[in-house]
Write an enzyme that holds these catalytic residues in place. Structure first.
Site, PDB file in Angstrom:
ATOM      1  N   PHE A   1      35.412  25.538  17.680  1.00 31.27           N
ATOM      2  CA  PHE A   1      33.973  25.722  17.455  1.00 31.27           C
ATOM      3  C   PHE A   1      33.175  24.427  17.492  1.00 31.27           C
ATOM      4  O   PHE A   1      31.957  24.455  17.638  1.00 31.27           O
ATOM      5  CB  PHE A   1      33.737  26.426  16.102  1.00 31.27           C
ATOM      6  CG  PHE A   1      33.855  25.509  14.908  1.00 31.27           C
ATOM      7  CD1 PHE A   1      32.811  24.651  14.558  1.00 31.27           C
ATOM      8  CD2 PHE A   1      35.009  25.472  14.130  1.00 31.27           C
ATOM      9  CE1 PHE A   1      32.925  23.794  13.468  1.00 31.27           C
ATOM     10  CE2 PHE A   1      35.125  24.621  13.052  1.00 31.27           C
ATOM     11  CZ  PHE A   1      34.082  23.777  12.726  1.00 31.27           C
TER      12      PHE A   1
ATOM     13  N   GLU B   1      42.982  17.439   6.430  1.00 29.26           N
ATOM     14  CA  GLU B   1      41.747  17.388   7.238  1.00 29.26           C
ATOM     15  C   GLU B   1      40.659  18.147   6.474  1.00 29.26           C
ATOM     16  O   GLU B   1      40.831  19.327   6.161  1.00 29.26           O
ATOM     17  CB  GLU B   1      41.995  18.048   8.599  1.00 29.26           C
ATOM     18  CG  GLU B   1      40.777  18.001   9.492  1.00 29.26           C
ATOM     19  CD  GLU B   1      41.036  18.530  10.903  1.00 29.26           C
ATOM     20  OE1 GLU B   1      41.724  19.559  11.039  1.00 29.26           O
ATOM     21  OE2 GLU B   1      40.543  17.903  11.857  1.00 29.26           O
TER      22      GLU B   1
ATOM     23  N   GLU C   1      35.053  32.201  18.707  1.00 26.41           N
ATOM     24  CA  GLU C   1      34.197  33.338  18.360  1.00 26.41           C
ATOM     25  C   GLU C   1      33.010  32.902  17.485  1.00 26.41           C
ATOM     26  O   GLU C   1      32.038  33.624  17.333  1.00 26.41           O
ATOM     27  CB  GLU C   1      35.022  34.436  17.658  1.00 26.41           C
ATOM     28  CG  GLU C   1      35.679  34.057  16.334  1.00 26.41           C
ATOM     29  CD  GLU C   1      37.009  33.300  16.494  1.00 26.41           C
ATOM     30  OE1 GLU C   1      37.188  32.599  17.508  1.00 26.41           O
ATOM     31  OE2 GLU C   1      37.837  33.400  15.575  1.00 26.41           O
TER      32      GLU C   1
ATOM     33  N   LYS D   1      38.680  31.021  26.782  1.00 31.17           N
ATOM     34  CA  LYS D   1      38.553  31.807  25.531  1.00 31.17           C
ATOM     35  C   LYS D   1      37.772  30.925  24.559  1.00 31.17           C
ATOM     36  O   LYS D   1      38.324  30.046  23.911  1.00 31.17           O
ATOM     37  CB  LYS D   1      39.953  32.117  24.990  1.00 31.17           C
ATOM     38  CG  LYS D   1      40.054  33.377  24.134  1.00 31.17           C
ATOM     39  CD  LYS D   1      39.156  33.408  22.935  1.00 31.17           C
ATOM     40  CE  LYS D   1      39.709  32.676  21.731  1.00 31.17           C
ATOM     41  NZ  LYS D   1      38.771  32.610  20.596  1.00 31.17           N
TER      42      LYS D   1
ATOM     43  N   SER E   1      42.900  23.696  15.511  1.00 28.00           N
ATOM     44  CA  SER E   1      43.623  23.175  14.353  1.00 28.00           C
ATOM     45  C   SER E   1      45.115  23.043  14.669  1.00 28.00           C
ATOM     46  O   SER E   1      45.634  23.726  15.558  1.00 28.00           O
ATOM     47  CB  SER E   1      43.427  24.124  13.173  1.00 28.00           C
ATOM     48  OG  SER E   1      43.944  25.394  13.511  1.00 28.00           O
TER      49      SER E   1
ATOM     50  N   CYS F   1      37.069  15.874  15.646  1.00 23.35           N
ATOM     51  CA  CYS F   1      38.475  15.531  15.457  1.00 23.35           C
ATOM     52  C   CYS F   1      38.660  14.011  15.476  1.00 23.35           C
ATOM     53  O   CYS F   1      39.737  13.521  15.193  1.00 23.35           O
ATOM     54  CB  CYS F   1      39.333  16.189  16.518  1.00 23.35           C
ATOM     55  SG  CYS F   1      38.937  15.593  18.155  1.00 23.35           S
TER      56      CYS F   1
HETATM   57  P1  NAD Z   1      41.004  26.946  15.131  1.00 23.27           P
HETATM   58  O1  NAD Z   1      42.384  26.477  15.325  1.00 23.27           O
HETATM   59  O2  NAD Z   1      40.689  27.820  13.977  1.00 23.27           O
HETATM   60  O3  NAD Z   1      40.514  27.779  16.434  1.00 23.27           O
HETATM   61  C1  NAD Z   1      40.709  27.288  17.733  1.00 23.27           C
HETATM   62  C2  NAD Z   1      40.851  28.465  18.682  1.00 23.27           C
HETATM   63  O4  NAD Z   1      41.989  29.253  18.290  1.00 23.27           O
HETATM   64  C3  NAD Z   1      39.649  29.395  18.671  1.00 23.27           C
HETATM   65  O5  NAD Z   1      39.357  29.798  19.977  1.00 23.27           O
HETATM   66  C4  NAD Z   1      40.133  30.560  17.808  1.00 23.27           C
HETATM   67  O6  NAD Z   1      39.544  31.790  18.178  1.00 23.27           O
HETATM   68  C5  NAD Z   1      41.612  30.605  18.059  1.00 23.27           C
HETATM   69  N1  NAD Z   1      42.375  31.089  16.896  1.00 23.27           N
HETATM   70  C6  NAD Z   1      42.016  31.029  15.578  1.00 23.27           C
HETATM   71  N2  NAD Z   1      42.974  31.566  14.802  1.00 23.27           N
HETATM   72  C7  NAD Z   1      43.960  31.974  15.630  1.00 23.27           C
HETATM   73  C8  NAD Z   1      45.231  32.608  15.419  1.00 23.27           C
HETATM   74  N3  NAD Z   1      45.651  32.930  14.211  1.00 23.27           N
HETATM   75  N4  NAD Z   1      45.995  32.837  16.503  1.00 23.27           N
HETATM   76  C9  NAD Z   1      45.578  32.522  17.729  1.00 23.27           C
HETATM   77  N5  NAD Z   1      44.370  31.953  17.985  1.00 23.27           N
HETATM   78  C10 NAD Z   1      43.579  31.666  16.956  1.00 23.27           C
HETATM   79  O7  NAD Z   1      40.061  25.649  15.166  1.00 23.27           O
HETATM   80  P2  NAD Z   1      38.496  25.554  14.863  1.00 23.27           P
HETATM   81  O8  NAD Z   1      38.266  25.785  13.414  1.00 23.27           O
HETATM   82  O9  NAD Z   1      37.728  26.374  15.830  1.00 23.27           O
HETATM   83  O10 NAD Z   1      38.226  24.023  15.228  1.00 23.27           O
HETATM   84  C11 NAD Z   1      38.414  22.967  14.341  1.00 23.27           C
HETATM   85  C12 NAD Z   1      39.765  22.310  14.527  1.00 23.27           C
HETATM   86  O11 NAD Z   1      39.903  21.870  15.870  1.00 23.27           O
HETATM   87  C13 NAD Z   1      39.950  21.058  13.669  1.00 23.27           C
HETATM   88  O12 NAD Z   1      41.238  21.072  13.147  1.00 23.27           O
HETATM   89  C14 NAD Z   1      39.765  19.925  14.659  1.00 23.27           C
HETATM   90  O13 NAD Z   1      40.408  18.713  14.296  1.00 23.27           O
HETATM   91  C15 NAD Z   1      40.361  20.515  15.869  1.00 23.27           C
HETATM   92  N6  NAD Z   1      39.932  19.833  17.078  1.00 23.27           N
HETATM   93  C16 NAD Z   1      40.818  18.988  17.661  1.00 23.27           C
HETATM   94  C17 NAD Z   1      40.451  18.274  18.777  1.00 23.27           C
HETATM   95  C18 NAD Z   1      41.416  17.325  19.410  1.00 23.27           C
HETATM   96  O14 NAD Z   1      41.082  16.782  20.454  1.00 23.27           O
HETATM   97  N7  NAD Z   1      42.578  17.091  18.865  1.00 23.27           N
HETATM   98  C19 NAD Z   1      39.162  18.432  19.310  1.00 23.27           C
HETATM   99  C20 NAD Z   1      38.284  19.317  18.691  1.00 23.27           C
HETATM  100  C21 NAD Z   1      38.681  20.015  17.562  1.00 23.27           C
END
Ligand code: NAD
Length: 485
Positions: free
Chosen positions: A150, A376, A177, A174, A227, A282
């Protein structure tokens, strides 16, 4: 509702999902209902993959110099639509307009890099024995998928879309959401830029679609950003199904501040790093290790933090649950004896009472075993730990399981070099609060911040989105036969 319901984008058309399950898209800025987003079914994914698979032969056979023309036009369209895209990005994500403008500018830079790919992927050719030539070419993989988080509704999709597609692949995106709106605008602009139907598709949804992507036999590669918990799940599931996968996870970035650091510059960098995009980057500074006596610098960091005002130069965090989680971290640290120097709890913005704001927060005297030191937080919070020596600071940095970024603030080149060599992170800064490598340098962390080989952007993306074809040719019979050819 401010906007029409969000739709999937399949075969060049915005399409209703076959599922009736929907969730609301709420703006973190003020709580306004922006739209609804479908939680698509496997049938939607299958349709998107079918369309991408149909588009692949023609798209992949088109010379790369022709494919790239679409992205020259896309870049111009991003420039012409910068303000409206930035506005949408702010509304759905909560970041300030200035931050959203910077995000769209970064999309332009990423697209600019993709337009240089024809120059970078030219293969090699050599006469390896008399009359026998070997050549290499980078062949696209086929249908690929990109799953995004997000926190950057436009930039993270643009980490993958231009490179993967210029290199000849067809993609399923994808989106998160929580922020599904910007990706729809990106799809529209790609269509206007002349991208053939089916080359780029969007399927909105949650866990069901992510699992279906990992399982679909016609998807060759999956990139994931989000994450660490979900990155591990996606990496395991996609590779279990023999797909290529690169999964970027969360972070806990440490800044090490030495007593000889320039106070003003250091304080500005630390404050900007911890609070930019409301700490939801991140690459955000989340922990600071104060080495020796750096109290005057900490005072200045607090001064800078107090200039950061929610609703003015600080955006909202993504939702109510996130605000509560961040505030809980702060309260727990306080209970355990840490000192809150600047307190961002209970932030309110006049006229935006339903917005989800957390003010900048500086916590001092944090112990390495506290949750704020280890986990985090993903909010505008910095936890300061104190050590006597650089080696103690490095031990704290090295012990954390993540490894996205680490920075050192000092005027001593030798000390900086010592830390650069020993910090266990993929992206290192010296007197830089957010050490994001810019194109053509690739982006990617180490340890629990990334699973898979290579990085996601820059030149590294070529290896991820293509496979190497090696051809050996011989046209003259007099070259004879030997056991190698
Ligand atoms: P998230 O892991 O909750 O969601 C990421 C994606 O996974 C979304 O599209 C979501 O719909 C999907 N998802 C969520 N739960 C799921 C599940 N149980 N099974 C399968 N898919 C699922 O992450 P977020 O809250 O949207 O974003 C924040 C996180 O992203 C932070 O931890 C941040 O550090 C990380 N991030 C990392 C980088 C990097 O380059 N390392 C860059 C941007 C963000």
């Amino acid at each position: 509702m401010k906007y029409n319901p969000v739709l999937n984008f399949i075969d060049g058309e915005f399409t209703d999902s076959s599922s009736t399950r929907k969730i609301e898209v709420i703006s973190p800025v003020d709580g306004e209902l922006l739209s609804t987003v479908p939680m698509s079914s496997k049938i939607d994914l299958q349709n998107a993959v079918k369309s991408a698979k149909n588009a692949f032969p023609a798209w992949s056979r088109m010379p790369i110099k022709e494919r790239v023309q679409v992205f020259f036009r896309f870049k111009t369209l991003l420039e012409n639509n910068l303000n409206s895209l930035a506005q949408l990005c702010s509304e759905e994500n909560g970041k300030t307009l200035g931050e959203s403008i910077a995000e769209i500018e970064k999309c332009i830079e990423l697209t600019e890099f993709a337009t240089s790919l024809p120059q970078l992927v030219a293969g090699e050719i050599m006469e390896v024995s008399k009359g026998v030539e070997c050549r290499t070419e980078h062949a696209p993989l086929g249908v690929v998928a990109s799953i995004v988080p997000f926190n950057f509704p436009a930039m993270v999709p643009c980490w993958t879309i231009p490179n993967a597609i210029v290199l000849g692949n067809c993609m399923i995106l994808k989106p998160s959401e929580k922020v599904p709106l910007c990706s729809g605008r990106i799809a529209e602009l790609l269509k206007v830029a002349g991208l053939p139907n089916g080359v780029f598709n969007i399927v909105h949804g949650d866990v069901e679609i992510v699992e279906a992507i990992c399982d679909h036999p016609d998807i060759q590669a999956v990139s994931f950003v989000g994450s660490t918990k979900i990155a591990k799940i996606v990496y395991q599931r996609a590779t279990h199904n023999f797909k290529r996968c690169l999964a970027l996870g969360g972070a806990k970035n440490h800044l090490m501040v030495l007593p000889d650091a320039i106070p003003g510059m250091t304080a500005q960098n630390v404050a900007a790093s911890m609070s930019g995009c409301a700490g939801q980057r991140c690459m955000a500074a989340s922990a600071m290790v104060a080495v020796g006596d750096v109290d005057p610098i900490i005072d200045k960091i607090c001064e800078e933090a107090r200039k950061i005002v929610p609703g003015k130069n600080l955006g909202a965090v993504i939702n109510k649950a996130s605000k509560e989680r961040i505030e809980h971290y702060i309260s727990e640290a306080e209970k355990q004896g840490a000192k809150i120097l600047v307190d961002g709890r209970n932030a309110k913005v006049d006229g935006k009472e339903n917005g989800t704001y957390v003010g900048p927060t500086v916590i001092d005297y944090v112990k390495p075993d506290m949750a704020v030191a280890k986990e985090e937080i993903f909010g505008p919070v910095i936890s300061i730990m104190r050590t006597k020596t650089v080696d103690e600071a490095l031990a704290i940095e090295n012990a954390n399981p993540y490894g996205n970024a680490a920075s050192v603030f000092t005027q001593n080149g030798g000390a900086a070099r010592y830390i650069m060599e020993r910090a266990s992170a993929g992206m290192i800064g010296v007197n830089v609060g957010v050490p994001v490598p810019r194109e053509p340098f690739p982006f990617g962390g180490w340890n629990d911040s990334k699973f898979g080989v290579g990085d996601i952007t820059g030149k590294s993306s070529i290896e991820f989105w293509t496979k190497l074809k090696k051809s050996t040719t011989k046209w003259n019979p007099e070259a004879g036969v030997n056991w190698m050819s």
